[in-house]
Motif scaffolding. Structure first.
Motif, PDB file in Angstrom:
ATOM      1  N   ALA A 102       0.834  -1.263   0.075  1.00  0.00           N
ATOM      2  CA  ALA A 102      -0.065   0.119   0.149  1.00  0.00           C
ATOM      3  C   ALA A 102       0.751   1.368   0.019  1.00  0.00           C
ATOM      4  O   ALA A 102       1.820   1.390   0.566  1.00  0.00           O
ATOM      5  CB  ALA A 102      -0.958   0.098   1.129  1.00  0.00           C
ATOM      6  N   ALA A 103       0.516   2.217  -0.740  1.00  0.00           N
ATOM      7  CA  ALA A 103       1.172   3.423  -1.069  1.00  0.00           C
ATOM      8  C   ALA A 103       1.475   4.176   0.213  1.00  0.00           C
ATOM      9  O   ALA A 103       2.674   4.720   0.426  1.00  0.00           O
ATOM     10  CB  ALA A 103       0.636   4.369  -2.038  1.00  0.00           C
ATOM     11  N   PRO A 104       0.472   4.234   0.970  1.00  0.00           N
ATOM     12  CA  PRO A 104       0.809   4.940   2.417  1.00  0.00           C
ATOM     13  C   PRO A 104       1.754   4.184   3.132  1.00  0.00           C
ATOM     14  O   PRO A 104       2.422   5.176   3.989  1.00  0.00           O
ATOM     15  CB  PRO A 104      -0.698   5.189   3.041  1.00  0.00           C
ATOM     16  N   LYS A 105       2.010   3.176   3.379  1.00  0.00           N
ATOM     17  CA  LYS A 105       3.077   2.563   3.989  1.00  0.00           C
ATOM     18  C   LYS A 105       4.324   2.743   3.198  1.00  0.00           C
ATOM     19  O   LYS A 105       5.399   3.100   4.244  1.00  0.00           O
ATOM     20  CB  LYS A 105       2.750   0.940   3.723  1.00  0.00           C
ATOM     21  N   LEU A 106       4.357   2.844   2.282  1.00  0.00           N
ATOM     22  CA  LEU A 106       5.681   3.323   1.389  1.00  0.00           C
ATOM     23  C   LEU A 106       6.130   4.873   1.681  1.00  0.00           C
ATOM     24  O   LEU A 106       6.991   5.281   2.119  1.00  0.00           O
ATOM     25  CB  LEU A 106       5.524   3.170  -0.106  1.00  0.00           C
ATOM     26  N   ASP A 107       5.141   5.729   1.798  1.00  0.00           N
ATOM     27  CA  ASP A 107       5.230   7.091   2.324  1.00  0.00           C
ATOM     28  C   ASP A 107       5.684   6.990   3.597  1.00  0.00           C
ATOM     29  O   ASP A 107       6.464   7.949   3.900  1.00  0.00           O
ATOM     30  CB  ASP A 107       3.865   8.020   1.949  1.00  0.00           C
ATOM     31  N   ALA A 108       5.016   6.621   4.549  1.00  0.00           N
ATOM     32  CA  ALA A 108       5.551   6.247   5.968  1.00  0.00           C
ATOM     33  C   ALA A 108       7.104   5.829   6.080  1.00  0.00           C
ATOM     34  O   ALA A 108       7.737   6.409   6.791  1.00  0.00           O
ATOM     35  CB  ALA A 108       4.623   5.527   6.637  1.00  0.00           C
ATOM     36  N   ILE A 109       7.396   4.961   5.486  1.00  0.00           N
ATOM     37  CA  ILE A 109       8.821   4.398   5.265  1.00  0.00           C
ATOM     38  C   ILE A 109       9.693   5.715   4.873  1.00  0.00           C
ATOM     39  O   ILE A 109      10.742   6.145   5.663  1.00  0.00           O
ATOM     40  CB  ILE A 109       9.008   3.199   4.419  1.00  0.00           C
ATOM     41  N   ARG A 110       9.360   6.520   3.906  1.00  0.00           N
ATOM     42  CA  ARG A 110      10.181   7.568   3.524  1.00  0.00           C
ATOM     43  C   ARG A 110      10.178   8.739   4.363  1.00  0.00           C
ATOM     44  O   ARG A 110      11.170   9.304   4.586  1.00  0.00           O
ATOM     45  CB  ARG A 110       9.515   8.009   1.937  1.00  0.00           C
ATOM     46  N   PHE A 111       8.938   8.784   4.917  1.00  0.00           N
ATOM     47  CA  PHE A 111       8.799  10.012   6.072  1.00  0.00           C
ATOM     48  C   PHE A 111       9.800   9.996   7.068  1.00  0.00           C
ATOM     49  O   PHE A 111      10.504  10.716   7.556  1.00  0.00           O
ATOM     50  CB  PHE A 111       7.492  10.109   6.503  1.00  0.00           C
ATOM     51  N   HIS A 112      10.182   8.662   7.388  1.00  0.00           N
ATOM     52  CA  HIS A 112      11.180   8.160   8.644  1.00  0.00           C
ATOM     53  C   HIS A 112      12.449   8.051   7.909  1.00  0.00           C
ATOM     54  O   HIS A 112      13.433   7.483   8.641  1.00  0.00           O
ATOM     55  CB  HIS A 112      10.620   7.187   9.289  1.00  0.00           C
ATOM     56  N   GLY A 113      12.749   8.489   6.864  1.00  0.00           N
ATOM     57  CA  GLY A 113      14.024   8.583   6.118  1.00  0.00           C
ATOM     58  C   GLY A 113      14.470   7.389   5.390  1.00  0.00           C
ATOM     59  O   GLY A 113      15.584   7.308   5.112  1.00  0.00           O
TER      60      GLY A 113
END
Length: 359
Positions: free
Chosen positions: A116-127
């Motif tokens: 799911a795209a929001p999970k990928l966004d969350a990974i990127r959010f944390h660097g």
């Protein structure tokens, strides 16, 4: 002292400081809530949800990520210049990216393209960085390859989940559940229900139950298109045929993972994707906030156990896990068009669970 000794001493100090930072982060976090859901048609049975969505990274996997980092640090597998790699369907990688950034380490998540795209966004959010693979079965080999190429460390949740967590206590999820249940009418649950992705949570709970000599039984809810329930019934079954896959992220696997310990499990219930989605929708309505798909899998299994208990005239408590929030799945499980395109008819299952948990 030579340069080599100085370097070793500096790395040792860095690891000690890294452990301190992780422990300090834990001390700043309150324990997760245990939510009671009354069952209007089963007065003698109580249902509780351990709300793991309230962790800083929003899911049950926060506990696992913390344990995996501490395990790797104390085994001297991670140093100040390490690149950390994980194979994950999303939530573990989100939590690991959080801890990697805390320690100033590069982090790469190897994830299936369907994550799911929001999970990928969350990974990127944390660097964290994302490395996608088309075939989910290749995540392990790709993670090993990236670890070799970067000179880094593959955390390997699927191997180390069951040993990185202290199952005897140290405020693991099982100890937390029993502590929070202590003042309830039925403080020792008749059943605890969880899913299995790595198998680490079920191993921790199952071992803790036996270590504390509780009468509680452990049920693992598993997607129909997962190998775990097949392996539980027949130890010779170790992998699914090609083309079998569940849409429920975070639980169920195509192969038996090293951290999955079937001997500590009392029962497994296989759950269809439509049943998971229906239960997810129903319990979200009951709570007034969205939960993830694996929580729906757990709830559907709880409903089966509750019906069995009622038929046998047995009262008591059932405890399960609210694994993560639904905000990560707004473009999938909460998108009716997305579900319809995959032929997932969830409505009747939602109605059945609503009749159980809604007044």
């Amino acid at each position: 002292m030579g340069d080599g000794a100085d370097r070793n001493a500096a790395i040792r100090r860095w690891r000690a400081e890294a452990v301190r930072q992780i422990e300090a982060d834990y001390n700043r976090s309150a324990d997760t809530h245990l939510i009671r859901l009354d069952l209007p048609h089963h007065q003698g049975i109580k249902l509780y949800l351990k709300d793991e969505s309230s962790h800083p990274t929003g899911s049950l996997k926060h506990r696992l990520a913390r344990s995996l980092f501490l395990y790797a640090l104390c085994n001297a597998w991670i140093g100040p210049d390490s690149c950390v790699i994980e194979a994950s369907s999303g939530s573990t990688a989100v939590s690991e990216a959080y801890f990697a950034r805390m320690l100033g380490l590069r982090f790469i998540a190897v994830v299936p393209t369907a994550t799911a795209a929001p999970k990928l966004d969350a990974i990127r959010f944390h660097g964290g960085e994302i490395h996608t693979v088309d075939d989910p079965r290749t995540v392990y080999d790709v993670a090993h390859r990236l670890a070799r190429e970067t000179g880094g460390h593959y955390l390997d949740q699927f191997t180390y989940a069951e040993r990185a967590t202290d199952w005897r206590g140290n405020n693991n999820i099982a100890e937390s559940i029993f502590s929070q249940m202590a003042a309830e009418e039925d403080p020792v649950p008749t059943w605890i229900v969880c899913g299995a992705g790595t198998g680490g949570t079920s191993a921790t709970i199952g071992r803790y139950i036996r270590y504390q000599r509780h009468s509680t039984q452990l049920c693992v809810a598993d997607p129909v298109h997962s190998i775990f329930h097949r392996h539980f019934a027949d130890r010779s079954a170790v992998a699914l045929p090609e083309g079998h896959a569940s849409c429920i992220e975070g639980i169920g696997r195509p192969r038996v993972e090293p951290s999955f310990i079937p001997s500590v499990i009392d029962r497994m219930i296989a759950v269809e994707d439509a049943q998971s989605i229906g239960a997810m929708r129903a319990v979200s309505r009951r709570l007034g906030r969205a939960v993830g798909g694996s929580t729906g899998t757990n709830i559907f299994a709880c409903a089966q156990l509750i019906r069995d208990m009622a038929a046998q005239g047995v009262g008591g408590s059932v405890v399960s896990i609210l694994c993560d929030g639904g905000e990560r799945y707004h473009c999938t499980y909460y998108d009716d068009d997305w579900l319809a395109a995959r032929g997932i008819a969830w409505q009747a299952h939602a109605a059945a669970i609503e009749a159980l948990v809604c007044r």
